[in-house]
Every structure is written in C-alpha cells, then in structure tokens.
Design a protein around this motif. Sequence first.
Motif, short mmCIF file in Angstrom:
data_model
loop_
_atom_site.label_atom_id
_atom_site.label_comp_id
_atom_site.label_asym_id
_atom_site.label_seq_id
_atom_site.Cartn_x
_atom_site.Cartn_y
_atom_site.Cartn_z
N LEU A 234 29.79 -30.73 -6.14
CA LEU A 234 30.69 -29.98 -5.27
C LEU A 234 31.53 -29.05 -6.13
CD1 LEU A 234 32.11 -32.86 -2.99
CD2 LEU A 234 30.29 -31.24 -2.40
N ARG B 176 35.94 -37.95 0.62
CA ARG B 176 34.60 -37.44 0.31
C ARG B 176 34.27 -37.67 -1.17
NH1 ARG B 176 31.43 -35.12 3.39
NH2 ARG B 176 33.10 -34.79 4.91
N SER C 50 23.86 -25.94 -4.46
CA SER C 50 22.41 -26.03 -4.29
C SER C 50 21.77 -26.53 -5.58
CB SER C 50 21.82 -24.68 -3.89
OG SER C 50 22.08 -23.71 -4.88
N ASP C 51 20.70 -27.33 -5.44
CA ASP C 51 20.09 -27.95 -6.63
C ASP C 51 19.48 -26.95 -7.59
OD1 ASP C 51 17.94 -27.26 -5.07
OD2 ASP C 51 17.25 -29.31 -4.74
N SER D 27 32.60 -27.27 -1.60
CA SER D 27 31.31 -26.94 -1.01
C SER D 27 30.18 -27.54 -1.83
CB SER D 27 31.14 -25.41 -0.95
OG SER D 27 29.88 -25.05 -0.42
N ASP D 28 29.09 -27.92 -1.17
CA ASP D 28 27.91 -28.42 -1.87
C ASP D 28 27.31 -27.33 -2.75
OD1 ASP D 28 27.39 -31.19 -0.94
OD2 ASP D 28 27.34 -30.24 1.03
N ARG E 99 24.09 -34.57 -7.45
CA ARG E 99 24.89 -33.97 -6.37
C ARG E 99 26.11 -33.32 -7.01
NH1 ARG E 99 25.89 -35.68 -0.88
NH2 ARG E 99 26.87 -33.90 0.17
N MET F 32 31.40 -40.58 -2.27
CA MET F 32 30.13 -39.93 -2.59
C MET F 32 29.22 -40.83 -3.42
SD MET F 32 28.55 -37.01 -2.07
CE MET F 32 29.74 -35.68 -1.88
#
Length: 335
Positions: free
Chosen positions: A104, A10, A127-128, A124-125, A102, A14
Amino acid sequence: MLYYTDLDKRIYEMQNQIASSNNIVIVSGYVGFRPIQELCDMCKSVNITVIYGMYGSERISLPLHKALLDIQKNYPNITILYSTIPVHAKIYTWNCDDVIKRALIGSANFSVSGLMNDYKEVLSDVSDNTFDSLKDYCNYVQSKAINCNDATVKTRQQYKASVISFQVQSLLSKGICRATLLDRYGEVSRMSGLNWGLSKGHVSEGDAYIRITSNYIKLFPNLFPPKKYVGVENTQSKGKKTRENDEVELIWDDGEQMVGLLEGQQTKTIDGLVYPKQLSSSPSKSILGKYLRRRIGVDVKHTITKADLKRYGRTSIDISLIGEGIYYLDFSVNK
C-alpha cells in the motif's frame, strides 16, 4: 483500491490476509509510537521493519526517540531504523522473505494522526507489476538508514521551561503552550477539567480533560488544528454527524504514553474555523484523569483543589508538538 477510513485496522489486519507473508517493511515520513507497538502486539511471529524517513532532515525529538527505543527493547520482532536521507514516502509492504506479496502507498504516515482520523489521509493498493521497483526503492532507503539504538543518532533536545517564572515570550519562541489547570476564577473547577469525573453528567470515574482556550489557539495556531467536517456531514462519525475529533499521541515528561483526543468545539469560530476546546485521552477519558491523580497524589473520588496543585508544585501543564500529531506534555516540578 483506494482506502480512506479505518486505515489503522487495514494495516493491522492485512497480515492475516496474506498467509505467505513472514515480514513487514514500512517506510514512513513520520512515525508514532502507538501504531508500532500495536502492530508488534498483533504480529508477534512476524519480523517487522519500520523506517522513520524524515530523520535525515529533522532528526528526532528526544521523547519520541526514547519511546521508540523502549519498543525495540521490549519486542524482539521489531527493527526501527532512521533514514539518514530525507524520505517523505509512505509505503507499507507485506513480504515473503525478499518478495513483496502486497503493498500500500499513499499519504498516511505510520502514526495515530495518519491512520486513525478518517478521510484525512489515503492509502491505495500497489499493482504487482510495480513490486520490483518498489522493492528496489525500499532497499535503497534501508541501505541509507541506521538503527534507532545506534550511537550516532542525533536527537532534538526538549526545552523545559521553568515552572517558577512565566515568561510568555520565551514560551512562545519555543512553541510551548502553558495550559492552566485553573478556571477563570483562579480555582480548580469542581465539576470540569481535572474533576470532570465527579460531575453529574454522562461521565466515568476519573474522567478529566485539559482545557484549550481560544487564546491558546491564537498564540499557537499550529499546535491545535481546526476541526474537520465542519458543516459537512460525516456519515462515518460515531458521534454527531457534523463533528469529528482528532486522535493524537501524548508523551509525558516521565515517559508515560497515551492516545489523546482533541475534542469538543470552541463556542466561537476563529478566523472562520472551528477549533477543539479540550484535550482528553482515548479510548477512555479516565486514562488521563487517573494518571494525573496518581502524579498529584489523590484518589479518584477526591475533589482536586488549587491547594492540591500547589502542594504538588504547579498549576499548569506545558504542551508542545514534537512530531506529526505527537505532543509532549510536561507536568514536572523539579526544575
């Protein structure tokens, strides 16, 4: 989204998903040499900054420091920094100039142990709407960091035990496990260990492993971790569903680097836990075997004997832990 398998893939892939990204910034409590090297190979046109966070409280072992210096020297697109303040965070950002595109965060360090052992860690992602504060934090950590080749870098010297004298208490106090290459009869096994590749089983030429005994585990409980997924089915395992091997990083006394594998299972549990029975190399077990044969001075078809090891100068390998999932192995004879 939460990720807990194939974290290395990942991270590596990316960049291909973010067309506007031209630089990657990674802040990690602990780092390993192999993930940094692989990311540099895969993203040669992208500037990469990796910050080793826990340098501020623990410094860095000399073997790992040398490995990171080699990477920075050989890859023009990488900058490796050491944070002078203790940072245990794990943050991965893909950026267009100074803007995060982006990110993580999670528990996975930028090391083989952190990224390549499924279910052990998570990412985990982000948030923007958190990107601005995340950028501020990363900038602050970077402002407190020094380059890995800075003259002020302080390293932890690696203790080298004498080959001649076997002082158990001295080795224990230094966290060094002296792993013998001989079997219970005091000889080199003809079909296992260093000569595993010469057996009649499902092996390849040059395959080898270093035996981990139950006594080593009892003496060095923090050196060889217990197996994961014992008694719990692991649907992602490529082998037995109730068995999982830990991938680790190995740095040898001569600077050789490879990925290792803590594999197999001890025949008996120790305090109710199942532990690995051997250390090999990954993705091929012959990487370790061929390397050791080069050092001993024999070819892959030769049956290694005790006399060969005596002629080389030693019958054991000293193993110590120098970072998260990073082992230092000493097979030197000039002491």
